[in-house]
Scaffold this active site. Structure first.
Site, PDB file in Angstrom:
ATOM      1  N   GLU A 100       0.818  -1.213   0.000  1.00 46.86           N
ATOM      2  CA  GLU A 100       0.000   0.000   0.000  1.00 46.86           C
ATOM      3  C   GLU A 100       0.858   1.272   0.000  1.00 46.86           C
ATOM      4  O   GLU A 100       0.579   2.228   0.719  1.00 46.86           O
ATOM      5  CB  GLU A 100      -0.959   0.000   1.199  1.00 46.86           C
ATOM      6  CG  GLU A 100      -1.949  -1.142   1.158  1.00 46.86           C
ATOM      7  CD  GLU A 100      -2.975  -1.089   2.273  1.00 46.86           C
ATOM      8  OE1 GLU A 100      -4.147  -1.371   2.011  1.00 46.86           O
ATOM      9  OE2 GLU A 100      -2.590  -0.757   3.422  1.00 46.86           O
ATOM     10  N   ARG A 103      -5.739 -10.869  -5.781  1.00 51.36           N
ATOM     11  CA  ARG A 103      -4.971 -10.234  -4.715  1.00 51.36           C
ATOM     12  C   ARG A 103      -4.778 -11.154  -3.512  1.00 51.36           C
ATOM     13  O   ARG A 103      -3.760 -11.077  -2.820  1.00 51.36           O
ATOM     14  CB  ARG A 103      -5.696  -8.949  -4.290  1.00 51.36           C
ATOM     15  CG  ARG A 103      -5.096  -8.258  -3.092  1.00 51.36           C
ATOM     16  CD  ARG A 103      -5.859  -6.993  -2.773  1.00 51.36           C
ATOM     17  NE  ARG A 103      -5.853  -6.697  -1.361  1.00 51.36           N
ATOM     18  CZ  ARG A 103      -6.504  -5.682  -0.806  1.00 51.36           C
ATOM     19  NH1 ARG A 103      -7.222  -4.869  -1.562  1.00 51.36           N
ATOM     20  NH2 ARG A 103      -6.450  -5.484   0.492  1.00 51.36           N
ATOM     21  N   ASP A 113      -8.441  -9.141   3.973  1.00 53.15           N
ATOM     22  CA  ASP A 113      -8.270  -7.955   4.814  1.00 53.15           C
ATOM     23  C   ASP A 113      -9.383  -7.822   5.850  1.00 53.15           C
ATOM     24  O   ASP A 113     -10.247  -6.953   5.723  1.00 53.15           O
ATOM     25  CB  ASP A 113      -8.230  -6.708   3.928  1.00 53.15           C
ATOM     26  CG  ASP A 113      -7.870  -5.442   4.706  1.00 53.15           C
ATOM     27  OD1 ASP A 113      -7.296  -5.561   5.792  1.00 53.15           O
ATOM     28  OD2 ASP A 113      -8.172  -4.343   4.212  1.00 53.15           O
ATOM     29  N   GLU A 127     -13.276  -2.463  11.541  1.00 50.08           N
ATOM     30  CA  GLU A 127     -13.181  -1.669  10.315  1.00 50.08           C
ATOM     31  C   GLU A 127     -14.269  -2.029   9.313  1.00 50.08           C
ATOM     32  O   GLU A 127     -14.859  -1.152   8.680  1.00 50.08           O
ATOM     33  CB  GLU A 127     -11.799  -1.891   9.692  1.00 50.08           C
ATOM     34  CG  GLU A 127     -11.600  -1.208   8.355  1.00 50.08           C
ATOM     35  CD  GLU A 127     -10.234  -1.510   7.762  1.00 50.08           C
ATOM     36  OE1 GLU A 127     -10.012  -1.126   6.603  1.00 50.08           O
ATOM     37  OE2 GLU A 127      -9.388  -2.126   8.461  1.00 50.08           O
TER      38      GLU A 127
END
Length: 732
Positions: free
Chosen positions: A315, A360, A389, A417
């Site tokens: 990232e 990914r 994630d 999140e």
């Protein structure tokens, strides 16, 4: 008369304020034992305290015990030098207590290691006493917390035979806290933080020490957490400056008596940004010396500094690949400099290419699996629970068991999140247990993820687990009372991954609310079903990464569509693959990305076959036709609708159960959760409407009236951002 009335009203207000449940005390409330029979039994049983020792940790244990006994039993017990009556509490280590040293505990103490403890009912000088014994002072502190928990949860203490120890060596909270800047004021923001700003008031350190630092350390120690990474994995080099090292040292001084070590995040480019070097190449001698000198400087200020967590080449973060090197060279650079001090480096496996790959979720395994056995002994690879994630549901990461010669540690996310921030009632222990109990078959049947991170394969001495913290400077620490349960559950599972979600919930409810069974059982049930409810109304049947852009709060299955210039593998459409044929990401060996090849057999074949893939992972591994017949006999389309409905129904049931508890809980927390559940229901209904209407543009299938049509059209949902709606409501 008016003055008398005024003062009476003022007095009532003051009294109410004094007993208001603002959540600050967490699960360490130490309120008077409500069961009168047990209260009298405890008070009449505990007569003496024989607790020598003056170290900072033993003093902290003595203070905690005194606070707990005073609050729970209204007992003020003075310390004695010898046992003279039944009901004595004899506490210590063999070096600190002659009584402990004289007991036949050598074999038992050998079994519990450096942080474990024993609580036993034994006879000393003809008297029946309780012994809390350990090999180290921190073990004593953990034992004291457990003894207090027995009282808080109203368990029998008449005959005790407890031996407990942590199954994982490093049990950390990762604080994704940012350093302050001109916009943030005195305290920094928290990335993915939903409970205010950072606890660490850097501007006032080291001169001013907030009392919250000690209470935070107490909370961590009470559940066995022994480390805290103070700063964001997206690291700021300023934390490695002399001024910030001194500030971190002041925090470490507060934490030390509670066994909580300080760790920091390290930015790979620090030698360039901070040191003025021309390169951060991990094989460059000047870079090697720079890191050695910097780490020596840190240990001079913080002798028990734990080490670094490093996010590299992910990232946009710099890393060894920036200089033509690999993860081994990068991690070993830090390992070599930390090793003389006993420090470790936690090298994160959350990576994906600068170029968008076919899948990914395969990147971490591709990069790290070939490197097995090449890292220094004090390097541990930090792996997220799933290959993507922190989604509401993911299969376990295939990296667990994929590096048998290398220590692997778990990374969970305690802050929600992707699960409704702090407000939604989502108890995460069942999600974590789903991962920990998964059988990887990496070393044959029974090779669970829990066993791998405990070091049971490969004889790894270095074991660890990290949880991305949900703690901020809100009065109640976590933004919501039920969010505190996840901090608690994480600590308990980090200590012993084999514990059950139900047992942990039972403890937390009793300590946080009360011991009334008519309250405990219904609340426990809604907690245990809350994660599945969230999966159902957010990402059922293996869907993933369908959240709104950036904030990840609320639905956004369309994100990345319509010619978006976003990086594809950060979009929702990349993962849902919705088209006229069906829904889901094909990861099979014959027609898909073949991510299934990264798993051991028979897991590989199970996921590769649409008929044997558990339906909870169906759309994760397969692109499924809209009219595919599910195990229920219904089509995928109808099953999808019904899962969203089940999620909504579960939240409505939570509301019903909570509403029935008004007389059993304080007004402050009852009101707080009543509002939170109303928001959660609105969230759930929004998820259903947004997702089904978007997927319907591809399926062209109707939503039967009997299954409840969305309240609005797709255009409404595409323009709605739930996070903005919540912000507006909170400001009213």
């Amino acid at each position: 008369m008016k003055k008398i009335i005024f003062y009476l009203v003022l007095l009532v207000c003051c009294v109410r304020h004094a007993v208001a449940e603002d959540g600050y005390r967490l699960w360490m409330r130490y309120d008077k034992v409500s069961n009168k029979a047990l209260y009298n039994q405890y008070r009449s049983s505990i007569k003496q305290l024989v607790f020598p020792g003056t170290s900072a940790t033993l003093t902290a244990a003595q203070d905690e015990l005194g606070m707990g006994l005073k609050g729970l039993l209204d007992l003020d017990i003075t310390k004695s030098d010898a046992v003279t009556s039944n009901g004595a509490l004899v506490i210590g280590t063999p070096p600190s207590s002659k009584l402990i040293a004289g007991l036949p505990l050598k074999a038992a103490l050998k079994q519990i290691g450096n942080e474990g403890y024993i609580i036993r009912t034994v006879m000393i000088n003809g008297k029946s006493v309780w012994v809390i014994a350990a090999n180290t002072d921190i073990g004593v502190l953990y034992g004291v917390y457990n003894f207090l928990k027995l009282l808080q949860t109203e368990k029998s203490i008449q005959t005790l035979a407890i031996a407990d120890y942590p199954h994982i060596q490093y049990r950390l909270l990762d604080h994704w806290d940012n350093l302050p800047n001109g916009r943030d004021g005195l305290t920094g923001t928290i990335e993915r933080g939903y409970a205010g700003h950072s606890l660490w008031d850097w501007a006032k350190l080291p001169g001013t020490i907030s009392p919250r630092y000690k209470d935070y350390a107490r909370a961590d120690a009470s559940i066995g957490i022994n480390g805290a990474v103070l700063t964001n994995v997206n690291a700021n080099v300023q934390v490695l400056t002399k001024d910030y090292i001194i500030k971190a040292a002041a925090i470490a001084d507060v934490f030390r008596p509670y066994g909580v070590k300080v760790f920091l995040s390290a930015k790979f480019s620090a030698p360039v940004e901070l040191g003025g070097l021309k390169t951060a190449d991990p094989l460059d001698p000047t870079v090697i010396k720079w890191w050695k000198d910097k780490i020596d400087e840190i240990y001079a200020a913080i002798p028990d500094f734990g080490g670094f967590v490093v996010k590299a080449n992910s990232e946009g973060q710099p890393g060894p690949q920036t200089y033509g090197r690999g993860h081994v060279e990068g991690a070993n650079l830090f390992a070599n400099a930390l090793a003389p001090h006993g420090g470790i480096v936690m090298w994160r496996a959350f990576v994906y290419d600068n170029k968008v790959s076919e899948d990914r979720t395969m990147q971490a395994y591709k990069e790290f699996h070939p490197l097995d056995g090449q890292f220094k002994p004090n390097v541990v690879i930090q792996i997220k629970n799933g290959p993507l994630d922190f989604q509401p549901r993911e299969p376990f990461s295939p990296l667990f068991g994929g590096m048998p010669k290398t220590p692997e540690m778990m990374e969970f996310q305690v802050t929600k999140e992707y699960l409704g921030d702090a407000g939604n009632l989502v108890y995460l222990a069942p999600m974590w247990k789903e991962c920990l109990d998964s059988d990887t078959y990496a070393h044959g049947k029974g090779t669970t993820v829990a066993n791998i991170i405990e070091g049971k394969y490969g004889n790894h001495r270095l074991t660890g687990i990290a949880g991305v913290a949900n703690v901020g400077d809100d009065v109640n620490w976590c933004g919501n009372t039920f969010a505190q349960a996840n901090w608690y559950a994480y600590g308990r599972l980090a200590w012993k991954p084999e514990l059950s979600s139900a047992a942990i919930a039972d403890e937390w409810i009793r300590m946080t609310f009360n011991n009334d069974k008519s309250f405990i059982e219904p609340i426990k049930q809604i907690m245990l079903t809350s994660r599945e409810a969230a999966v159902n109304y957010m990402t059922p049947l293996g869907l993933h990464h369908q959240m709104s852009l950036g904030v990840h709060y609320g639905p956004g299955p369309w994100v990345g569509g319509g010619g978006s210039k976003m990086r594809a593998d950060q979009t929702s459409v990349y993962f849902n693959r919705a088209d006229s044929i069906g829904l889901g990401f094909d990861r099979t060996s014959k027609t898909g990305s073949n991510s299934v090849s990264q798993y051991s057999e028979p897991v590989r074949s199970t996921f590769d076959n649409i008929k044997t893939t558990p339906e909870q992972y169906l759309l994760w591994f397969h692109h499924v036709p809209w009219n595919y017949k599910m195990k229920s006999g219904k089509t995928l389309w109808i099953e999808l609708i019904e899962h969203y409905n089940m999620g909504i129904a579960s939240v409505k049931n939570m509301q019903k159960v909570w509403a029935s508890m008004e007389s059993k809980v304080d007004a402050e927390r009852f009101k707080e959760e009543t509002h939170a559940l109303a928001v959660q229901l609105d969230d759930a209904e929004t998820w259903k409407g947004a997702c089904l209407l978007y997927y319907q543009t591809f399926s062209k299938l109707p939503i039967p009236d009997a299954l409840g049509k969305p309240a609005h059209d797709l255009d409404y949902y595409e323009k709605l951002r739930l996070v903005d709606k919540r912000k507006l409501e909170s400001e009213k």
